[in-house]
Scaffold this motif. Structure first.
Motif, PDB file in Angstrom:
ATOM      1  N   THR A  72       0.833  -1.201   0.000  1.00 26.05           N
ATOM      2  CA  THR A  72       0.000   0.000   0.000  1.00 26.05           C
ATOM      3  C   THR A  72       0.865   1.248   0.000  1.00 26.05           C
ATOM      4  OG1 THR A  72      -1.729  -1.205   1.211  1.00 26.05           O
ATOM      5  CG2 THR A  72      -1.863   1.190   1.195  1.00 26.05           C
ATOM      6  N   GLU A 146      -6.286  11.610  -3.722  1.00 23.32           N
ATOM      7  CA  GLU A 146      -6.648  11.613  -2.309  1.00 23.32           C
ATOM      8  C   GLU A 146      -7.885  10.764  -2.041  1.00 23.32           C
ATOM      9  OE1 GLU A 146      -6.838  15.479  -0.596  1.00 23.32           O
ATOM     10  OE2 GLU A 146      -5.015  16.186  -1.580  1.00 23.32           O
ATOM     11  N   PHE A 149      -6.742   7.192  -1.593  1.00 20.24           N
ATOM     12  CA  PHE A 149      -6.034   6.932  -0.339  1.00 20.24           C
ATOM     13  C   PHE A 149      -6.952   7.094   0.876  1.00 20.24           C
ATOM     14  CE2 PHE A 149      -2.422   7.794  -3.192  1.00 20.24           C
ATOM     15  CZ  PHE A 149      -1.762   6.601  -2.996  1.00 20.24           C
ATOM     16  N   ASN A 150      -7.976   7.944   0.760  1.00 20.40           N
ATOM     17  CA  ASN A 150      -8.971   8.004   1.831  1.00 20.40           C
ATOM     18  C   ASN A 150      -9.749   6.702   1.904  1.00 20.40           C
ATOM     19  OD1 ASN A 150      -8.353  10.576   2.737  1.00 20.40           O
ATOM     20  ND2 ASN A 150      -9.766  11.574   1.334  1.00 20.40           N
ATOM     21  N   GLN A 151     -10.013   6.102   0.738  1.00 19.68           N
ATOM     22  CA  GLN A 151     -10.687   4.805   0.733  1.00 19.68           C
ATOM     23  C   GLN A 151      -9.784   3.717   1.305  1.00 19.68           C
ATOM     24  OE1 GLN A 151     -12.017   4.428  -3.385  1.00 19.68           O
ATOM     25  NE2 GLN A 151     -14.102   4.768  -2.716  1.00 19.68           N
ATOM     26  N   LEU A 153      -7.588   4.200   3.613  1.00 14.99           N
ATOM     27  CA  LEU A 153      -7.672   4.398   5.064  1.00 14.99           C
ATOM     28  C   LEU A 153      -8.941   3.774   5.624  1.00 14.99           C
ATOM     29  CD1 LEU A 153      -6.401   8.069   5.561  1.00 14.99           C
ATOM     30  CD2 LEU A 153      -5.364   5.990   6.467  1.00 14.99           C
ATOM     31  N   SER A 154     -10.059   3.967   4.898  1.00 18.54           N
ATOM     32  CA  SER A 154     -11.329   3.395   5.352  1.00 18.54           C
ATOM     33  C   SER A 154     -11.259   1.873   5.366  1.00 18.54           C
ATOM     34  CB  SER A 154     -12.455   3.870   4.426  1.00 18.54           C
ATOM     35  OG  SER A 154     -13.682   3.271   4.787  1.00 18.54           O
ATOM     36  N   THR A 156      -8.549   0.037   5.681  1.00 16.74           N
ATOM     37  CA  THR A 156      -7.672  -0.411   6.771  1.00 16.74           C
ATOM     38  C   THR A 156      -8.410  -0.339   8.111  1.00 16.74           C
ATOM     39  OG1 THR A 156      -6.720   1.824   6.912  1.00 16.74           O
ATOM     40  CG2 THR A 156      -5.549   0.213   5.584  1.00 16.74           C
ATOM     41  N   GLU A 157      -9.267   0.664   8.254  1.00 20.94           N
ATOM     42  CA  GLU A 157     -10.075   0.738   9.475  1.00 20.94           C
ATOM     43  C   GLU A 157     -11.018  -0.455   9.565  1.00 20.94           C
ATOM     44  OE1 GLU A 157     -12.033   4.484   9.415  1.00 20.94           O
ATOM     45  OE2 GLU A 157     -10.208   5.648   9.788  1.00 20.94           O
TER      46      GLU A 157
END
Length: 398
Positions: A72, A146, A149-151, A153-154, A156-157
């Motif tokens: 990633t 962005e 990469f926000n997705q 992050l989502s 990974t959460e």
């Protein structure tokens, strides 16, 4: 034998029997102790094996997460490098523009020094040209994807929630029904493999507009055979008698997709198994298609972006500039991840989503189409087709 002697004999016999019985009991107890010690040793060994297996599984889970983190981050690093490359190009253009303006200033200075006559004012066309150039080099046009990469992050959460929902492991032994609330009837022993699959898809499914496309036979070179489903292109040594349409490539072995897009983010996978020569990427619809001009080749002009394999070497192309990729592995599937809003095109090794190369365009100026070139037969080693693989949409994930 007197009565007293009989009693004595009987007593001795009884004691002897009891003594023998105690001996047998002693041996039985000693044997049981031996068995208990053996059982203790067996339990110790089994416990050690179980302990090692549990530790190994935790280490495997950590290895999966570490590898997924590496992959990633490699996407972020590659897009960062592509953005820096684009900004370097803009800075070079600005430096050249400054040199041109300084030359104009020097010319005006010399003119003012050599005559008392008022020098000619700057050509208004030149001024507008400078302003147009500046407008086309807006720094904000170069950016990272962005949204992607926000997705990430989502996702990974969500992976963290998945792991957290299954810990403490001991507690889950008494709450097995809770697992089905997340994943239906998936058994506990499948959790590590489920995590592996989940992590492997983090990058693959960050493209909400992933869409199926089919190849447009009207654009195909006459030596390409397009499947009836429009999902594959195969080279043939026979020149097919086809209508000479304006949209048909007549020199380069290219074929474009029927569908184009001017918004959203899209992902496709191309099966390149068994091939020794191929090119694939995305292109504007105005790519030259006729004659021997080099711009007809993918990536040689400013209208297309591609990755190619030829003679065992991988190269990324755009604007006629080659970027050699230090890769030796023969890949089976190549992913194309294109973000129209971010102005980026990324090529990946699709099996594990390892990025190969990323272009940061800034702003796309036209509709984009998937484009393939299966290449010639390459001395009989390149007979396999290029195949567009259907990609499941994110809604079909876990």
């Amino acid at each position: 034998m007197s009565c007293a002697e009989c009693v004595q004999f009987s007593l001795q016999e009884t004691l002897q029997k009891q003594r023998e019985c105690l001996k047998r009991q002693k041996e039985a107890v000693k044997y049981r102790l031996k068995k208990l010690a053996a059982r203790q040793s067996e339990i110790t060994k089994k416990s050690s094996v179980i302990r090692e297996s549990i530790v190994q599984k935790y280490q495997e889970i950590k290895a999966v997460l570490d590898e997924d983190l590496r992959r990633t981050l490699s996407h972020l690093e590659m897009e960062e490098q592509a953005a820096f490359s684009a900004l370097d190009g803009l800075m070079e253009k600005n430096c050249s523009l400054i040199q041109e303006i300084e030359q104009d200033l020097a010319r005006f200075t010399v003119s003012m020094d050599e005559t008392d006559i008022e020098p000619d004012t700057m050509d208004i066309g030149t001024l507008y040209g400078v302003m147009d150039t500046l407008n086309n080099m807006d720094p904000s046009s170069v950016s990272l994807d962005e949204v992607k990469f926000n997705q990430i992050l989502s996702l990974t959460e969500n992976t963290l929630l998945l792991i957290s929902s299954q810990t403490p492991i001991i507690k889950k032994l008494t709450q097995s029904c809770q697992f089905s609330q997340y994943f239906g009837s998936v058994p506990h022993h499948n959790f590590p493999s489920l995590l592996v699959a989940s992590c492997a898809k983090i990058v693959k499914y960050v493209s909400p507009d992933s869409s199926e496309v089919c190849l447009d036979p009207r654009t195909a070179h006459p030596k390409l055979v397009i499947s009836p489903q429009g999902d594959s292109a195969t080279y043939t040594d026979t020149w097919q008698q086809l209508p000479d349409l304006p949209q048909r490539f007549d020199t380069t072995l290219n074929v474009m997709s029927s569908q184009g897009f001017s918004c959203g983010r899209h992902y496709w996978e191309i099966d390149v198994t068994g091939k020794t020569y191929w090119e694939l990427g995305v292109t504007y619809p105005n790519i030259p298609r006729k004659g021997p001009t080099e711009d007809c080749w993918l990536g040689r002009g400013g209208e297309s972006w591609c990755v190619e394999l030829f003679d065992g070497e991988y190269t990324a192309w755009h604007g006629g500039v080659p970027h050699k990729l230090l890769l030796t592995k023969r890949f089976c599937r190549i992913g194309v991840l294109c973000s129209y809003p971010a102005g980026s095109v990324t090529f990946l090794e699709a099996d594990n989503m390892t990025p190969l190369f990323s272009f940061c365009v800034g702003t796309f100026s036209d509709r984009l189409h998937l484009v393939l070139c299966p290449g010639h037969d390459h001395c009989g080693t390149n007979a396999e087709p290029l195949v567009i693989c259907n990609v499941l949409s994110p809604s079909c994930d876990l």
